[in-house]
Design an enzyme around this catalytic site. Structure first.
Site, PDB file in Angstrom:
ATOM      1  N   GLY A  93      -5.534 -13.240   6.319  1.00 19.41           N
ATOM      2  CA  GLY A  93      -4.951 -12.491   7.439  1.00 19.41           C
ATOM      3  C   GLY A  93      -3.613 -11.917   7.036  1.00 19.41           C
ATOM      4  O   GLY A  93      -3.156 -12.099   5.898  1.00 19.41           O
ATOM      5  N   LYS A 112       5.999  -4.897   6.190  1.00 21.76           N
ATOM      6  CA  LYS A 112       5.562  -5.927   5.241  1.00 21.76           C
ATOM      7  C   LYS A 112       6.767  -6.762   4.822  1.00 21.76           C
ATOM      8  O   LYS A 112       7.751  -6.221   4.322  1.00 21.76           O
ATOM      9  CB  LYS A 112       4.923  -5.281   4.014  1.00 21.76           C
ATOM     10  N   ARG A 182      -9.645  -3.817   6.343  1.00 19.42           N
ATOM     11  CA  ARG A 182     -10.105  -4.161   4.993  1.00 19.42           C
ATOM     12  C   ARG A 182     -11.568  -4.602   5.018  1.00 19.42           C
ATOM     13  O   ARG A 182     -12.074  -4.994   6.068  1.00 19.42           O
ATOM     14  CB  ARG A 182      -9.248  -5.334   4.468  1.00 19.42           C
ATOM     15  N   ASP A 251     -10.073  -8.632   0.285  1.00 17.86           N
ATOM     16  CA  ASP A 251      -9.095  -8.469   1.364  1.00 17.86           C
ATOM     17  C   ASP A 251      -8.072  -7.377   1.026  1.00 17.86           C
ATOM     18  O   ASP A 251      -7.263  -7.013   1.872  1.00 17.86           O
ATOM     19  CB  ASP A 251      -8.380  -9.796   1.661  1.00 17.86           C
ATOM     20  N   ASN A 252      -8.123  -6.861  -0.188  1.00 14.57           N
ATOM     21  CA  ASN A 252      -7.225  -5.766  -0.560  1.00 14.57           C
ATOM     22  C   ASN A 252      -7.977  -4.440  -0.678  1.00 14.57           C
ATOM     23  O   ASN A 252      -7.445  -3.471  -1.218  1.00 14.57           O
ATOM     24  CB  ASN A 252      -6.523  -6.073  -1.880  1.00 14.57           C
ATOM     25  N   ASP A 261      -2.083  -2.491  -0.562  1.00 17.96           N
ATOM     26  CA  ASP A 261      -1.563  -3.775  -1.046  1.00 17.96           C
ATOM     27  C   ASP A 261      -1.143  -3.703  -2.513  1.00 17.96           C
ATOM     28  O   ASP A 261      -1.710  -4.373  -3.385  1.00 17.96           O
ATOM     29  CB  ASP A 261      -2.589  -4.898  -0.836  1.00 17.96           C
TER      30      ASP A 261
HETATM   31  P1  AMP Z   1      -2.119 -10.589  -1.665  1.00 17.14           P
HETATM   32  O1  AMP Z   1      -2.734 -11.113  -2.909  1.00 17.14           O
HETATM   33  O2  AMP Z   1      -0.684 -10.168  -1.825  1.00 17.14           O
HETATM   34  O3  AMP Z   1      -2.942  -9.495  -1.046  1.00 17.14           O
HETATM   35  O4  AMP Z   1      -2.063 -11.777  -0.619  1.00 17.14           O
HETATM   36  C1  AMP Z   1      -3.182 -12.536  -0.231  1.00 17.14           C
HETATM   37  C2  AMP Z   1      -2.940 -13.166   1.125  1.00 17.14           C
HETATM   38  O5  AMP Z   1      -1.788 -13.993   1.099  1.00 17.14           O
HETATM   39  C3  AMP Z   1      -2.720 -12.164   2.239  1.00 17.14           C
HETATM   40  O6  AMP Z   1      -3.393 -12.612   3.369  1.00 17.14           O
HETATM   41  C4  AMP Z   1      -1.220 -12.162   2.423  1.00 17.14           C
HETATM   42  O7  AMP Z   1      -0.846 -11.824   3.732  1.00 17.14           O
HETATM   43  C5  AMP Z   1      -0.847 -13.588   2.081  1.00 17.14           C
HETATM   44  N1  AMP Z   1       0.520 -13.695   1.538  1.00 17.14           N
HETATM   45  C6  AMP Z   1       0.949 -13.264   0.320  1.00 17.14           C
HETATM   46  N2  AMP Z   1       2.258 -13.539   0.164  1.00 17.14           N
HETATM   47  C7  AMP Z   1       2.674 -14.149   1.293  1.00 17.14           C
HETATM   48  C8  AMP Z   1       3.915 -14.683   1.755  1.00 17.14           C
HETATM   49  N3  AMP Z   1       5.019 -14.637   1.004  1.00 17.14           N
HETATM   50  N4  AMP Z   1       3.952 -15.235   2.982  1.00 17.14           N
HETATM   51  C9  AMP Z   1       2.855 -15.295   3.744  1.00 17.14           C
HETATM   52  N5  AMP Z   1       1.666 -14.828   3.381  1.00 17.14           N
HETATM   53  C10 AMP Z   1       1.554 -14.259   2.178  1.00 17.14           C
HETATM   54 MG    MG Z   2      -3.373  -8.392   0.349  1.00 18.40          MG
END
Ligand code: AMP
Ligand code: MG
Length: 484
Positions: A93, A112, A182, A251-252, A261
């Protein structure tokens, strides 16, 4: 900190919110202390109907840091799931992105790094200055290159500490896209057996973004096919500009075929087809040359999620079939444009394979090669291109067959097309790194210069050749991981 609203003169509608509470949690951004401007994009302000003077205001600074709510915004974080590195990861999420809503011109606006949400899991809900600058610059660079992408309106920073491998400082990127839905949104409702919500989501996406599918006798299969077509085009765009995304988890993956992302992405320096830009990707799953196949794998995840609506395995499979021919066709079209060949002709496939093989054999700088070739076609002097190859004889042989096709297209016409197709400037890792280092010291001049070059990457920009030069030795030691 203040919880007041900011009047930015933005008009909102809230399309995604109409889906209802199963799809999101409403919540406010968490404020950050002492915000300051890092970067802004006037083009994106105009896109969403924001007055560019308003974008410079203190109200906007507070609003896009999450300290005040723009009047009319209805902030929420959405729930989705996904496959990460090929493995089902369950519920994810918006862990640090907060959707402010959709402006009446049809663009969703997200903050973000605006604080924790119910989907943050172990994360802190924050983003650091370093990764925010990379996302901001790359969104705008990709758009200018003609690659489908989310955009970035601005970055604000705060001295608030954020712990990563070391302690860094916080920043918020305001990013913009028609939709941030997504593949993972669909996977979420399919995996949890919430088929009514799955259908509502698919209907929403069809009505808003793929209305032509509504008229199809199998609208959900048509949706899957339409998404796979957009994804095929996006992969062709990435491959042609030498872009590696780095984290192509489902998810991306954008349901609109946008690049979203931005994390450990990279533009290729040397043409190394197996290049892996994400330091955390130890298996090389998301290597440059694997991207088109991974996208296809991800589309199968989407197909699986849509199966309860499509109903028939065979139909879902059929909807994915066109990807196999569309991706290569789109890729060829992009490569022909890079070669200045206005139309398809016999022998162009061999020519394209041939040059990619030579570039790989010599680990030739990808962007510099294409730009030099563009100039050489105009001037007739191919020496600067030859200089890039250790195996001159092999290059000369290739050039001979290329020249034969060029004659048919007309050299002047070809050069013109090539200079508008092969950029002089891309966001190389080391350029981003230089802008980040300066910004950490409070100097945003480097970021602004880079932004200006990347917004018009096909222009010559006299006096800025250093930004179009070979990467320095230290560039190869930059390690970019998922940590952001
Ligand atoms: P990502 O690989 O950056 O697309 O992140 C994968 C998941 O982890 C997504 O659901 C992001 O919202 C969550 N996420 C990544 N970094 C953080 C963070 N610093 N705090 C909270 N959620 C995160
Ligand atoms: Mg992401």
């Amino acid at each position: 900190m203040q919880a007041s609203t900011a009047d930015l003169g933005l008009d909102w509608k809230h399309g995604f919110a109409t889906l209802g509470p199963d799809f999101f949690t409403e919540l406010r951004p968490t404020p950050l202390p002492d915000p300051y401007w890092v970067g802004t994009s006037d083009g994106v302000a105009r896109l969403i109907g924001l007055d560019v003077r308003q974008l410079r205001s203190d109200e906007a600074l507070q609003a896009f840091t999450g300290n005040q709510l723009p009047a009319g915004a209805r902030p929420l974080a959405s729930v989705y799931s996904g496959h990460q590195f090929g493995i089902w990861a369950g519920q994810l999420g918006d862990g640090r992105a907060i959707l402010l809503g959709e402006t009446t011109c049809g663009h969703e606006v997200q903050l973000k790094g605006a604080g924790r949400t119910p989907y943050s899991r172990m994360g802190d809900g924050r983003a650091v200055l370093r990764s925010s600058i990379r996302e901001f610059l790359c969104s705008e660079a990709m758009h200018a290159l003609g690659v489908h992408t989310s955009r970035a309106l601005c970055i604000t920073g705060s001295p608030a500490p954020v712990r990563r491998e070391e302690v860094e400082t916080a920043a918020v990127v305001t990013r913009v896209a028609q939709s941030f839905i997504r593949f993972g949104h669909f996977e979420h409702f399919a995996a949890s057996g919430q088929h009514a919500q799955l259908r509502a989501l698919a209907d929403y996406v069809i009505d808003r973004y793929y209305p032509q599918c509504r008229d199809d006798s199998h609208p959900y299969a048509a949706l899957l096919q339409a998404v796979s077509e957009r994804t095929a085009r996006l992969m062709a765009q990435w491959q042609a500009v030498g872009f590696c995304h780095g984290v192509m988890n489902t998810d991306n993956m954008s349901i609109l075929g946008l690049t979203i992302d931005y994390g450990p992405f990279q533009f290729l320096d040397a043409f190394v087809p197996g290049h892996v830009c994400n330091h955390s990707d130890t298996q090389g799953r998301y290597a440059y040359n694997r991207q088109p196949n991974v996208a296809y794998w991800n589309l199968h995840c989407l197909a699986q999620a849509l199966l309860p609506l499509i109903g028939d395995d065979e139909q879902a499979r059929a909807a994915l079939e066109p990807y196999k021919t569309l991706f290569p066709a789109e890729f060829m079209a992009r490569m022909r444009a890079k070669l200045g060949l206005a139309e398809a002709r016999d022998g162009d496939g061999v020519l394209i394979d041939g040059i990619l093989r030579l570039l790989a054999q010599g680990s030739v700088d990808y962007t510099i090669f294409w730009r030099r070739l563009s100039h050489a076609v105009g001037s007739g002097d191919f020496e600067p291109v030859r200089d890039l190859f250790a195996d001159r004889a092999a290059f000369d042989a290739w050039l001979l067959s290329y020249s034969e096709l060029l004659v048919l297209s007309g050299r002047a016409l070809a050069a013109n097309l090539m200079l508008k197709t092969n950029p002089k400037f891309v966001l190389r890792n080391h350029l981003g790194e230089q802008a980040i280092r300066a910004a950490k010291l409070g100097d945003f001049g480097e970021l602004q210069t880079l932004q200006r070059l990347l917004e018009n990457p096909f222009d010559e920009h006299p006096g800025h050749d250093a930004y179009a030069a070979f990467p320095p030795d230290w560039a190869s030691s930059i390690e970019i991981s998922c940590s952001s």
